[in-house]
Design an enzyme around this catalytic site. Structure first.
Site, PDB file in Angstrom:
ATOM      1  CG  ASP A  31      -2.831 -19.785  -0.777  1.00 47.10           C
ATOM      2  OD1 ASP A  31      -2.046 -19.692   0.188  1.00 47.10           O
ATOM      3  OD2 ASP A  31      -2.560 -20.452  -1.796  1.00 47.10           O
ATOM      4  CE  LYS A  50       0.611 -17.520  -2.703  1.00 49.70           C
ATOM      5  NZ  LYS A  50      -0.169 -18.759  -2.597  1.00 49.70           N
ATOM      6  CE1 TYR A  56      -3.241  -2.759  -0.009  1.00 47.37           C
ATOM      7  CE2 TYR A  56      -3.878  -2.198   2.216  1.00 47.37           C
ATOM      8  CZ  TYR A  56      -4.050  -2.955   1.088  1.00 47.37           C
ATOM      9  OH  TYR A  56      -5.041  -3.908   1.050  1.00 47.37           O
ATOM     10  CG  ASP A  88     -12.452  -6.079   6.018  1.00 48.27           C
ATOM     11  OD1 ASP A  88     -12.274  -5.605   7.163  1.00 48.27           O
ATOM     12  OD2 ASP A  88     -12.621  -5.358   5.018  1.00 48.27           O
ATOM     13  CG  ASP A 146      -7.342  -4.174   3.768  1.00 48.74           C
ATOM     14  OD1 ASP A 146      -8.359  -4.128   4.470  1.00 48.74           O
ATOM     15  OD2 ASP A 146      -7.160  -3.447   2.771  1.00 48.74           O
TER      16      ASP A 146
END
Ligand code: NAD
Length: 366
Positions: free
Chosen positions: A228, A195, A144, A256, A252
């Site tokens: 994942d 990852k 970001y 959520d 993020d």
């Protein structure tokens, strides 16, 4: 007498409604515990735009700088949604606050009481005891904010966009420390999510986290999981985690997902810790409910104040070191809800109480 100095920024729509009740709860415990509450209320978000011409007025920022913590409500809503994106309340208030105080660690409890499992989209048999986990998200690094970040036109006329994911060891170590400290107050289990099978930053993340825990927290059980898989495991069996922590974008998305499986936004608290320490030698932090301003129910006195009250409890824990008091407030919220006192969002057919009545019940259990 211990003095707690904090800024109170209620924000918009239900923000002031739930904040009023939260301050009542804080006043109650302060009086009982002999604590002096030294707080100042200031405009932020839409209220900042309306009264001072910008979402984060200079006077509000100054107040925050003089404080040991920020108790934040929520900002934004239809009244300001036609403003240019950069001037919108959420973006123009929260991003500068994150930047000003280097709020690098976002801590979100994923808490669903046994009695509220119907609020979760997961089947009740998957979560017979409810959910009790914590998700920690790195908030100031990663894709970001990494440079270069740009859209360019190639020689053949096509457009090409680039974002850069970047992390350095010090950024990884400081979020690992927050995860470790959080785990020590719980069951001493941490899962680091990355990852590392694809991303260079994740290879460094995993190596740094492994070395950091081995050196500094050998008593904590550390596991690693690909993002994942973590997204699937959260939906399959959330309680296999205790504390999970990860980089900005993964966090993020996962936080959520966690909010959804935990049911009502009205119960979800959060903390964002900065790099600086306050006058109590504790992290400066911003504490806010995970939900927004709920314009659909604002002004009716029916919003659930629990998320804001639990956020205040997090402030007592992290920024003032008052763990026992924080535990007592969290327990009072749980007891009130489990005794059947419910606002509309968690009523499920029971008669719903008002925002004030919910706070009254919590105070009665303190
Ligand atoms: P929202 O979280 O405000 O509302 C989503 C749903 O959850 C609504 O049905 C609402 O009634 C319910 N809800 C949320 N909090 C509740 C509570 N305490 N008690 C009972 N019900 C509650 O999300 P939205 O509708 O997408 O956003 C509304 C506004 O809030 C937007 O302007 C958005 O930008 C802003 N927002 C602000 C923040 C923040 O300040 N950090 C975060 C998210 C959204």
């Amino acid at each position: 007498m211990s003095k707690l100095t904090f800024a109170v920024l209620p924000g918009d729509y239900i923000g002031p409604e739930v904040m009023t009740e939260t301050l009542r709860v804080l006043e109650h415990v302060a009086q009982k515990e002999g604590l002096e509450l030294d707080y100042t209320i200031a405009d932020v978000g839409g209220a900042g735009i309306d009264n001072h011409g910008k979402a984060l007025p200079d006077t509000t920022l100054e107040l925050c700088r003089r404080s040991d913590a920020i108790l934040f409500g929520s900002v934004g809503g239809p009244k300001w949604e036609n403003l240019p994106p950069k001037e919108q309340p959420e973006r123009a208030a929260l991003l500068p606050l994150r930047k000003a105080f280097n709020l690098f660690a976002n801590i979100r409890p994923g808490l669903l009481y046994k009695d509220l499992v119907d609020a979760s989209p997961l089947k009740a048999e998957r979560i017979p005891e409810g959910i009790d986990i914590v998700c920690i998200r790195e908030l100031t690094g990663g894709i970001y904010f990494g440079q270069p970040k740009a859209t360019t036109t190639l020689d053949n006329g096509e457009q090409q966009a680039i974002d850069t994911m970047v992390y350095k060891t010090s950024e990884i170590e400081r979020i690992a420390e927050v995860a470790a400290v959080t785990a020590k107050g719980r069951s001493r289990r941490v899962c680091s999510v990355d990852k590392a099978n694809v991303l260079e930053t994740s290879v460094l993340w995993r190596k740094t986290v492994t070395e950091y825990f081995a050196k500094n927290h050998p008593d904590i059980e550390l596991t690693h999981m690909y993002v994942d898989n973590a997204a699937m495991q959260l939906a399959r069996d959330p309680n296999q985690f205790d504390v999970l922590f990860t980089e900005n974008m993964f966090g993020d998305i996962l936080s959520d997902e966690m909010a959804v499986i935990c049911g009502s936004l009205g119960m979800m608290s959060s903390a964002s810790l900065g790099t600086g320490t306050n006058s109590h030698g504790k992290p400066f932090g911003l504490y806010e409910p995970a939900g927004g301003t709920a314009p659909d129910i604002a002004g009716k006195g029916v919003a659930n104040p629990c998320a804001q009250i639990l956020s205040a409890a997090m402030m007592l824990r992290y920024s003032f070191g008052l763990d026992t008091l924080a535990d007592r407030i969290a327990a009072a919220v749980r007891t009130a809800v489990e005794s059947g006192v419910r606002t509309g969002d968690i009523a499920f057919g029971r008669p719903a109480v008002s925002t004030k009545e919910m706070a009254d019940a919590i105070i009665a259990h303190l």
